[in-house]
Scaffold this motif. Structure first.
Motif, PDB file in Angstrom:
ATOM      1  N   LEU A 208      46.516   7.047  -0.165  1.00 39.57           N
ATOM      2  CA  LEU A 208      47.592   6.087   0.018  1.00 39.57           C
ATOM      3  C   LEU A 208      48.861   6.606  -0.649  1.00 39.57           C
ATOM      4  O   LEU A 208      48.834   7.033  -1.807  1.00 39.57           O
ATOM      5  CB  LEU A 208      47.210   4.732  -0.583  1.00 39.57           C
ATOM      6  N   ILE A 209      49.975   6.573   0.089  1.00 40.40           N
ATOM      7  CA  ILE A 209      51.281   7.001  -0.422  1.00 40.40           C
ATOM      8  C   ILE A 209      52.160   5.768  -0.600  1.00 40.40           C
ATOM      9  O   ILE A 209      52.219   4.914   0.286  1.00 40.40           O
ATOM     10  CB  ILE A 209      51.966   7.970   0.555  1.00 40.40           C
ATOM     11  N   ASP A 210      52.848   5.681  -1.742  1.00 38.18           N
ATOM     12  CA  ASP A 210      53.838   4.622  -1.908  1.00 38.18           C
ATOM     13  C   ASP A 210      54.982   4.908  -0.939  1.00 38.18           C
ATOM     14  O   ASP A 210      55.665   5.925  -1.054  1.00 38.18           O
ATOM     15  CB  ASP A 210      54.353   4.583  -3.349  1.00 38.18           C
ATOM     16  N   GLN A 211      55.186   4.022   0.020  1.00 39.20           N
ATOM     17  CA  GLN A 211      56.088   4.306   1.143  1.00 39.20           C
ATOM     18  C   GLN A 211      57.559   4.380   0.726  1.00 39.20           C
ATOM     19  O   GLN A 211      58.091   3.477   0.113  1.00 39.20           O
ATOM     20  CB  GLN A 211      55.931   3.248   2.230  1.00 39.20           C
ATOM     21  N   PHE A 212      58.220   5.491   1.085  1.00 42.02           N
ATOM     22  CA  PHE A 212      59.647   5.662   0.830  1.00 42.02           C
ATOM     23  C   PHE A 212      60.400   5.980   2.123  1.00 42.02           C
ATOM     24  O   PHE A 212      61.621   6.147   2.114  1.00 42.02           O
ATOM     25  CB  PHE A 212      59.880   6.797  -0.191  1.00 42.02           C
ATOM     26  N   THR A 213      59.674   6.067   3.241  1.00 39.53           N
ATOM     27  CA  THR A 213      60.289   6.367   4.529  1.00 39.53           C
ATOM     28  C   THR A 213      59.412   5.801   5.645  1.00 39.53           C
ATOM     29  O   THR A 213      58.202   5.625   5.449  1.00 39.53           O
ATOM     30  CB  THR A 213      60.435   7.891   4.728  1.00 39.53           C
ATOM     31  N   THR A 214      60.028   5.511   6.785  1.00 41.12           N
ATOM     32  CA  THR A 214      59.254   5.049   7.939  1.00 41.12           C
ATOM     33  C   THR A 214      58.686   6.220   8.733  1.00 41.12           C
ATOM     34  O   THR A 214      57.860   6.033   9.621  1.00 41.12           O
ATOM     35  CB  THR A 214      60.124   4.188   8.866  1.00 41.12           C
ATOM     36  N   SER A 215      59.121   7.425   8.406  1.00 41.64           N
ATOM     37  CA  SER A 215      58.625   8.605   9.105  1.00 41.64           C
ATOM     38  C   SER A 215      57.136   8.814   8.822  1.00 41.64           C
ATOM     39  O   SER A 215      56.643   8.526   7.729  1.00 41.64           O
ATOM     40  CB  SER A 215      59.407   9.843   8.654  1.00 41.64           C
TER      41      SER A 215
END
Length: 308
Positions: A208-215
Motif C-alpha cells: 500500500l502506497i500513501d497516495q500523492f498522485t492519481t497516476s
C-alpha cells in the motif's frame, strides 16, 4: 468487491444512504476524491465512512467514535475500519505479510526528501499498535525518534532512502529536464523503497502506497517487477500500520538530517515547512554563506527560493 461503474456506484450510494438514514440522520453527505463520504453525529460524537471506488475495488474506510463506527458498520453490512483518534491499521486483520510506504520532507523547504517502506504481519502490526505507532503527523518529534528504534526492531523488514538537498536538487533538475515533475521524483522513491523490501520478502503479496498522485504509473511499475504482489494506493493510507510505520521511519531520518544541516549552517535550528520563517532563515544563510551554498540546505524549486 470489484470496482463499480459510475451508474452502479451511484446506485450503491443511494442504497447506503437509505440504510444509514433508517438508523440516524446524515450530517455530511458529499463526494470526495475517488469516492463519497457519509458522516453521522450524536452530540459531540461522530463517525465517518469514506467509500472509495477505484481500480482495486470498492473500499469503505471508517473512522471516529468506536460505538458509532460499530453502528455505522452494522447499518452498511461491515467494512474496513480506521480509528481517526489513533490512526490504527485500516485492514485490522492482516493476512500474511503486508508492505507500505510513505515519504517525509516533501513540503519542507529545508532538508531532505526521505521515502521509507516497511513489511509487517498480524503479529508485528499488533506490537506496533501497542507501542503507539501511528501517522507521524499525529506524533511529536520526540516520540517519532523514540519509536524509530522500536519499529526497526519489530517490523519484518524495512527500507529508508534519502535524497539530501544537493542530490535532491540534482535529481529534480534531471526529472524536470525530461518533462517530469515532483510527483515523478516521489514515485521513483516509493518504487525504490518498496522494491528493496519486496525483493527480500518474496512471500509479501500486498503493498500500500500513501497516495500523492492519481497516476497509476508507480503501481504498474511495481506490479511489473513483482507480479505476485497486489499494489494499491490510497489517500490517508497512514491508517494502515505498515504505512504508518514507514511514515515514522521517514520522518525520523528527516529530523536527524535537519539537525545535521543546522550544525553545518551554524544555526541552532532550521525551520520546518515552507513558511515565512523558512524563507527568512534561507535569506540569512545566503548573506552569511553565499546564495550558492543554499543548494546544500534547501529545495531550490520551492517558491521560497524565488523570494530571496
Amino acid at each position: 468487491m470489484k470496482q463499480l461503474s459510475t451508474q452502479a456506484f451511484a446506485a450503491y450510494l443511494d442504497e447506503a444512504r437509505e440504510k444509514i438514514r433508517a438508523w440516524m440522520p446524515l450530517s455530511v453527505d458529499k463526494p470526495i476524491n475517488f469516492g463519497h463520504q457519509f458522516v453521522v453525529q450524536l452530540a459531540s460524537c461522530k463517525a465517518t465512512v469514506n467509500i472509495y471506488n477505484g481500480k482495486k475495488g470498492l473500499n469503505p474506510v471508517y473512522s471516529g467514535d468506536s460505538a458509532l463506527v460499530a453502528k455505522l458498520q452494522e447499518a452498511l453490512g461491515g467494512g474496513a475500519t480506521a480509528d481517526s483518534a489513533t490512526q490504527q491499521v485500516a485492514d485490522t486483520a492482516i493476512d500474511g505479510l503486508y508492505a507500505g510506504s510513505d515519504e517525509s520532507g516533501k513540503g519542507d523547504f529545508f532538508g531532505s526528501l526521505v521515502v521509507a517502506a516497511t513489511v509487517v504481519d498480524g503479529t508485528t502490526a499488533a506490537k506496533l499498535q501497542a507501542a503507539g505507532v501511528k501517522d507521524c503527523k499525529l506524533l511529536t518529534d520526540k516520540k517519532i525518534l523514540e519509536l524509530e528504534g522500536i519499529i526497526k526492531e519489530t517490523v519484518v523488514d524495512f527500507s529508508v532512502l534519502e535524497l539530501k538537498p544537493p542530490i535532491y536538487n540534482m535529481r529534480y533538475e534531471q526529472v524536470l529536464a525530461q518533462g517530469g515533475k515532483l510527483n515523478q521524483l516521489l514515485g521513483f522513491g516509493h518504487v525504490a523503497a518498496l522494491s528493496q523490501v519486496l525483493s527480500r520478502q518474496q512471500d509479501c503479496h500486498q503493498a500500500l502506497i500513501d497516495q500523492f498522485t492519481t497516476s497509476t504509473v508507480n503501481l504498474r511499475e511495481l506490479e511489473r517487477r513483482f507480479p505476485d504482489c497486489r499494489v494499491r494506493q490510497m489517500p490517508k493510507a497512514e491508517s494502515n500500520l505498515a504505512v504508518a510505520a514507514a511514515s515514522v521511519l521517514a520522518r525520523a531520518q528527516f529530523l536527524r538530517t535537519m539537525d545535521e544541516l543546522a550544525v553545518q549552517a551554524g544555526e541552532e535550528e532550521l525551520p520546518k515547512g515552507g513558511g515565512s520563517a523558512a524563507t527568512e532563515c534561507a535569506r540569512r544563510l545566503a548573506r552569511k554563506l553565499g546564495k550558492e551554498a543554499l543548494r546544500s540546505f534547501v529545495k531550490l524549486h520551492f517558491a521560497n527560493y524565488q523570494r530571496l
